[in-house]
Design a protein around this motif. Structure first.
Motif, PDB file in Angstrom:
ATOM      1  N   LYS A   1       1.170  -4.439  -8.685  1.00 34.72           N
ATOM      2  CA  LYS A   1       2.256  -4.299  -9.531  1.00 34.72           C
ATOM      3  C   LYS A   1       2.382  -5.767 -10.585  1.00 34.72           C
ATOM      4  O   LYS A   1       2.681  -5.417 -11.414  1.00 34.72           O
ATOM      5  CB  LYS A   1       3.716  -4.525  -8.673  1.00 34.72           C
ATOM      6  CG  LYS A   1       3.912  -3.335  -7.473  1.00 34.72           C
ATOM      7  CD  LYS A   1       4.994  -3.670  -6.857  1.00 34.72           C
ATOM      8  CE  LYS A   1       5.134  -2.714  -5.479  1.00 34.72           C
ATOM      9  NZ  LYS A   1       6.266  -3.165  -4.723  1.00 34.72           N
TER      10      LYS A   1
ATOM     11  N   SER B   1       6.428   2.672  -7.865  1.00 38.37           N
ATOM     12  CA  SER B   1       7.446   1.672  -8.604  1.00 38.37           C
ATOM     13  C   SER B   1       7.214   1.843 -10.031  1.00 38.37           C
ATOM     14  O   SER B   1       7.991   1.352 -10.879  1.00 38.37           O
ATOM     15  CB  SER B   1       6.967   0.168  -8.016  1.00 38.37           C
ATOM     16  OG  SER B   1       5.927  -0.044  -8.151  1.00 38.37           O
ATOM     17  N   THR B   2       6.010   2.174 -10.468  1.00 35.12           N
ATOM     18  CA  THR B   2       6.035   2.211 -12.079  1.00 35.12           C
ATOM     19  C   THR B   2       6.825   3.269 -12.653  1.00 35.12           C
ATOM     20  O   THR B   2       7.469   3.054 -13.537  1.00 35.12           O
ATOM     21  CB  THR B   2       4.512   2.851 -12.558  1.00 35.12           C
ATOM     22  OG1 THR B   2       3.471   2.087 -11.817  1.00 35.12           O
ATOM     23  CG2 THR B   2       4.249   2.640 -13.825  1.00 35.12           C
TER      24      THR B   2
ATOM     25  N   LYS C   1      -0.511   5.740 -10.397  1.00 33.75           N
ATOM     26  CA  LYS C   1      -0.894   5.396  -9.235  1.00 33.75           C
ATOM     27  C   LYS C   1       0.333   4.808  -7.952  1.00 33.75           C
ATOM     28  O   LYS C   1       0.080   4.879  -6.923  1.00 33.75           O
ATOM     29  CB  LYS C   1      -2.043   4.203  -9.298  1.00 33.75           C
ATOM     30  CG  LYS C   1      -1.660   2.963  -9.886  1.00 33.75           C
ATOM     31  CD  LYS C   1      -2.564   1.854  -9.614  1.00 33.75           C
ATOM     32  CE  LYS C   1      -2.491   0.642 -10.068  1.00 33.75           C
ATOM     33  NZ  LYS C   1      -1.931   0.650 -11.664  1.00 33.75           N
ATOM     34  N   ARG C   2       1.076   4.241  -8.834  1.00 31.03           N
ATOM     35  CA  ARG C   2       2.419   3.578  -7.881  1.00 31.03           C
ATOM     36  C   ARG C   2       3.915   4.123  -8.113  1.00 31.03           C
ATOM     37  O   ARG C   2       4.172   4.373  -9.343  1.00 31.03           O
ATOM     38  CB  ARG C   2       2.330   2.082  -8.484  1.00 31.03           C
ATOM     39  CG  ARG C   2       1.249   1.353  -7.558  1.00 31.03           C
ATOM     40  CD  ARG C   2       1.254  -0.167  -7.902  1.00 31.03           C
ATOM     41  NE  ARG C   2       0.410  -0.759  -6.990  1.00 31.03           N
ATOM     42  CZ  ARG C   2       0.669  -1.075  -5.646  1.00 31.03           C
ATOM     43  NH1 ARG C   2       1.742  -0.995  -4.947  1.00 31.03           N
ATOM     44  NH2 ARG C   2      -0.326  -1.749  -5.163  1.00 31.03           N
TER      45      ARG C   2
ATOM     46  N   GLU D   1       0.677  -1.314  -0.006  1.00 28.76           N
ATOM     47  CA  GLU D   1      -0.118  -0.075  -0.037  1.00 28.76           C
ATOM     48  C   GLU D   1       0.859   1.487   0.013  1.00 28.76           C
ATOM     49  O   GLU D   1       0.365   2.284  -0.545  1.00 28.76           O
ATOM     50  CB  GLU D   1      -0.861  -0.075   1.344  1.00 28.76           C
ATOM     51  CG  GLU D   1      -1.809   1.337   1.304  1.00 28.76           C
ATOM     52  CD  GLU D   1      -2.717   1.192   0.177  1.00 28.76           C
ATOM     53  OE1 GLU D   1      -2.897   2.376  -0.242  1.00 28.76           O
ATOM     54  OE2 GLU D   1      -3.273   0.139  -0.273  1.00 28.76           O
TER      55      GLU D   1
ATOM     56  N   GLN E   1      -8.832   1.629  -4.117  1.00 26.92           N
ATOM     57  CA  GLN E   1      -7.773   1.270  -4.638  1.00 26.92           C
ATOM     58  C   GLN E   1      -7.589   1.655  -5.951  1.00 26.92           C
ATOM     59  O   GLN E   1      -8.455   1.374  -6.698  1.00 26.92           O
ATOM     60  CB  GLN E   1      -7.214  -0.057  -4.368  1.00 26.92           C
ATOM     61  CG  GLN E   1      -7.107  -0.472  -2.872  1.00 26.92           C
ATOM     62  CD  GLN E   1      -5.939   0.077  -2.073  1.00 26.92           C
ATOM     63  OE1 GLN E   1      -5.163   0.563  -2.860  1.00 26.92           O
ATOM     64  NE2 GLN E   1      -6.031   0.107  -0.877  1.00 26.92           N
TER      65      GLN E   1
ATOM     66  N   ASP F   1       3.507   2.071  -1.417  1.00 28.56           N
ATOM     67  CA  ASP F   1       3.807   2.087  -2.927  1.00 28.56           C
ATOM     68  C   ASP F   1       3.016   2.977  -3.660  1.00 28.56           C
ATOM     69  O   ASP F   1       3.243   3.651  -4.634  1.00 28.56           O
ATOM     70  CB  ASP F   1       4.007   0.904  -3.674  1.00 28.56           C
ATOM     71  CG  ASP F   1       4.665   1.135  -5.184  1.00 28.56           C
ATOM     72  OD1 ASP F   1       5.670   1.866  -5.202  1.00 28.56           O
ATOM     73  OD2 ASP F   1       4.209   0.438  -6.343  1.00 28.56           O
ATOM     74  N   VAL F   2       1.423   3.150  -3.185  1.00 31.11           N
ATOM     75  CA  VAL F   2       0.693   3.607  -3.963  1.00 31.11           C
ATOM     76  C   VAL F   2       0.910   5.242  -3.425  1.00 31.11           C
ATOM     77  O   VAL F   2       1.010   5.599  -2.481  1.00 31.11           O
ATOM     78  CB  VAL F   2      -0.896   3.370  -3.343  1.00 31.11           C
ATOM     79  CG1 VAL F   2      -1.827   4.536  -3.984  1.00 31.11           C
ATOM     80  CG2 VAL F   2      -1.152   2.133  -3.734  1.00 31.11           C
TER      81      VAL F   2
END
Length: 456
Positions: free
Chosen positions: A344, A366-367, A363-364, A131, A152, A133-134
């Motif tokens: 992910k 990590s993207t 949204k993330r 979460e 989400q 990471d969002v």
């Protein structure tokens, strides 16, 4: 002093208005149907028919269902239709649909009415979902009054300024790293006519609370205006609101696209792609289309933050997110679907199957650290992330607000109010009335909302 009408309870107001929750960005056709209620190892999902959602529908059986054994039946509808159907099913707690696509406009309202299941217990037990990471503005916009998470995000967006780098170079124009609206107006005047038939800028003028009122409200915010003050007093007749509206209407009338009063997101996208305008202020999600393989302007576009006047940033915040109906018969399995669709793993799947430009991004964190995504979205991905992270839904302007929202006011009544006000603004853009006249009428409409909410 205004005479106060007898006030209805806020929950009643929300329930009455919920059936009118509408939004204007998409259209399409019916593409499936859910069953008469889920149960066992099956889920019913009701969602909007945008391309990224229909891609998810195609991938679900071969991946999610194969991995979990959970069968998913989708009902896929155009945006206005899906909002109506969701509001009916969730307001009645009919339980026909376990999961539905909701935006950051509806989720706090639905949560307040007890129509959604909190996702906190699931997030706490699902470390793989990550979460944290969002992106924080997304988490914040999907949080209820009680501090719990009720949605989400599937993908997210903000707004920024898009412009033709080649046109600017040919005209000797320079886009500031952090443009003001005054600078943008000057650039629009200089770029007007840079190529045959080209106008300086495209700005939405089409009626709709999510069409013309979305970009205009961000301009109002940065000019120091607001729809309502912290005590719910309507402020559409304030000098700041009028100054911002005069600026927006004047800019689009002087240097904007032809037929501006009938131009929304889709029309401005076409104008930008076809070389009819030199600049466009709109959703960050538009960049993917402008940089698509077959786009005539691919590689020619530059991107700058949403222009400001008196605030540090002014981009909006929007997300299509997943909400779990409180009456769902299968909440645990519903969470498994939500965590897969917003996780992910799903982004990786789309990147591998359909290309990284099709990943539901925004949204993330990590993207934006993924090398494959960064390479394919290099032209706009940094600017998009910065715009989203700079968004402040609870403090978008210079003064405290009574409800969250940047390009909207987070109350059920705003769908009707915003649409009616947008019709007046669009008429001013078309030259059928003055901005002063449009705002005088709009203020009276907003005062009716004030009478219901003041003193709370």
């Amino acid at each position: 002093m205004r005479t106060q009408s007898r006030r209805r309870p806020r929950a009643t107001l929300a329930a009455v208005a919920a059936g009118t929750l509408l939004a204007p960005l998409l259209s399409g056709c019916w593409a499936g149907a859910g069953g008469a209620g889920s149960g066992g190892d099956s889920l019913n999902v009701l969602m909007v028919n945008n391309p990224q959602m229909t891609e998810l529908q195609k991938l679900t059986a071969d991946h999610f269902t194969r991995e979990t054994g959970i069968k998913v039946s989708f009902t896929v509808l155009p945006e206005n239709d899906v909002r109506d159907k969701i509001s009916q099913d969730f307001a009645n707690q009919a339980g026909q649909y376990d999961v539905a696509t909701l935006s950051n406009y509806e989720i706090p309202i639905y949560a307040r009415n007890g129509w959604l299941r909190s996702m906190d217990p699931y997030v706490a037990k699902d470390a793989a979902y990550d979460e944290q990471d969002v992106l924080e503005p997304m988490r914040e916009s999907l949080t209820g009054d009680d501090g719990a998470l009720y949605g989400q995000p599937f993908y997210g967006e903000s707004s920024f300024l898009m412009y033709r780098k080649d046109v600017f170079a040919a005209k000797g124009l320079t886009m500031p790293a952090h443009p003001t609206w005054r600078q943008v107006a000057d650039l629009a005047a200089k770029a007007d006519g840079a190529e045959p038939g080209m106008k300086g800028i495209c700005l939405r003028g089409l009626p709709g609370w999510g069409e013309v009122m979305a970009p205009l409200t961000t301009v109002v915010n940065t000019f120091g205006g607001a729809w309502f003050d912290k005590d719910w007093k309507a402020r559409l007749d304030s000098p700041e609101f009028e100054k911002a509206t005069e600026f927006y209407v004047g800019l689009v009338r002087a240097h904007g696209e032809s037929g501006a009063a009938q131009s929304g997101f889709a029309e401005c996208l076409n104008n930008m792609t076809q070389g009819k305008v030199a600049m466009w202020y709109d959703a960050t999600s538009a960049a993917g289309s402008l940089e698509a393989a077959k786009s005539p302007v691919k590689g020619k576009m530059g991107y700058a933050p949403a222009p400001v006047e008196r605030t540090r940033s002014s981009g909006w915040l929007y997300t299509w997110a997943w909400g779990i109906q409180k009456a769902s018969r299968n909440p645990d399995k519903a969470w498994k679907f939500v965590s897969w669709a917003s996780g992910k793993q799903y982004e990786q799947l789309v990147g591998e199957k359909s290309g990284w430009s099709n990943v539901p991004a925004g949204k993330r964190a990590s993207t934006y650290e993924n090398a494959a995504y960064r390479a394919e979205a290099a032209a706009f991905q940094d600017m998009t992330r910065q715009a989203i992270e700079a968004a402040r839904p609870n403090a978008p302007g210079l003064q405290p607000r009574p409800a969250p929202g940047i390009q909207f006011v987070g109350i059920p009544e705003f769908t009707d109010l915003g649409t009616r006000v947008s019709q007046e603004i669009s008429a001013a853009i078309a030259g059928r009335q003055s901005v002063t006249s449009a705002l005088r009428k709009s203020q009276k409409m907003a005062e009716r909302i004030s009478e219901e909410y003041e003193g709370r």
